[in-house]
Design an enzyme around this catalytic site. Sequence first.
Site, PDB file in Angstrom:
ATOM      1  N   LYS A 109      35.220  34.797  24.780  1.00 51.27           N
ATOM      2  CA  LYS A 109      36.591  35.297  24.815  1.00 51.27           C
ATOM      3  C   LYS A 109      37.445  34.370  23.951  1.00 51.27           C
ATOM      4  O   LYS A 109      37.367  33.147  24.097  1.00 51.27           O
ATOM      5  CB  LYS A 109      37.099  35.303  26.260  1.00 51.27           C
ATOM      6  N   GLU A 151      38.341  44.743  33.515  1.00 52.85           N
ATOM      7  CA  GLU A 151      38.403  43.351  33.958  1.00 52.85           C
ATOM      8  C   GLU A 151      39.513  43.196  34.995  1.00 52.85           C
ATOM      9  O   GLU A 151      40.690  43.301  34.667  1.00 52.85           O
ATOM     10  CB  GLU A 151      38.672  42.411  32.771  1.00 52.85           C
ATOM     11  N   ARG A 168      43.932  36.939  40.033  1.00 52.48           N
ATOM     12  CA  ARG A 168      45.275  36.364  40.118  1.00 52.48           C
ATOM     13  C   ARG A 168      45.992  36.756  41.397  1.00 52.48           C
ATOM     14  O   ARG A 168      47.119  36.305  41.641  1.00 52.48           O
ATOM     15  CB  ARG A 168      46.110  36.806  38.913  1.00 52.48           C
TER      16      ARG A 168
END
Length: 215
Positions: free
Chosen positions: A131, A43, A47
């Site tokens: 999640k 993943e 950011r």
Amino acid sequence: MPESSPASVLDLAPILPVVVLHDAADAVPLARALVAGGLPAIEVTLRTPAALEAVRAIARGVPGAVAGAGTVITPEQVSRCVAAGARFLVSPGWTDVLLTAMTRSGVPFLPGVSTASEVVALLERGVREMKFFPAGAAGGTAYLKSLAGPLPQARFCPTGGITPDSAPDYLALPNVGCVGGSWMVPADAVAARDWPRVERLAREAAALSAGVPCR
């Protein structure tokens, strides 16, 4: 839609590395180290400005990797990630607009939840894989264990505050398919481009599930 998208993110591997990359040139060697260590699903979080190019580089340059994108929070990001080759999507939370975009993307996704009400709302919409974030702050293994009774159809990838010590406890829960963490990709190792260290840490992380009882 990327070719060979997995049917389920939760079943790719017990540990999902959560990666922050500031230089897309590091994406391929990092991914190769993780794959060599037994962690094929990766993943890449959105950011940094390098994130999308990193996803693209892994998708094109590391055949054994399953590149995904995390911290996806807008429909525009959904489209751009899939176009870059992301084979799964992860979000820290969800809205109806974001959920619609992820559903239409054609790739599997994990919308973020931290409460029972959010879980029920997603189940109503036909979403069963989620999640759990931020796992440590939201109640950890005790909270997930309490959800397993009334909501057994929901499965989770806990992320946020997971460590090598706590990962096996999460993986032992019947409603946890995998856990996400970043301890196998420490910032200092990535900055130093110490890929052998990353591979070693990945191998140790992959081995954490070996002693977890079958569920």
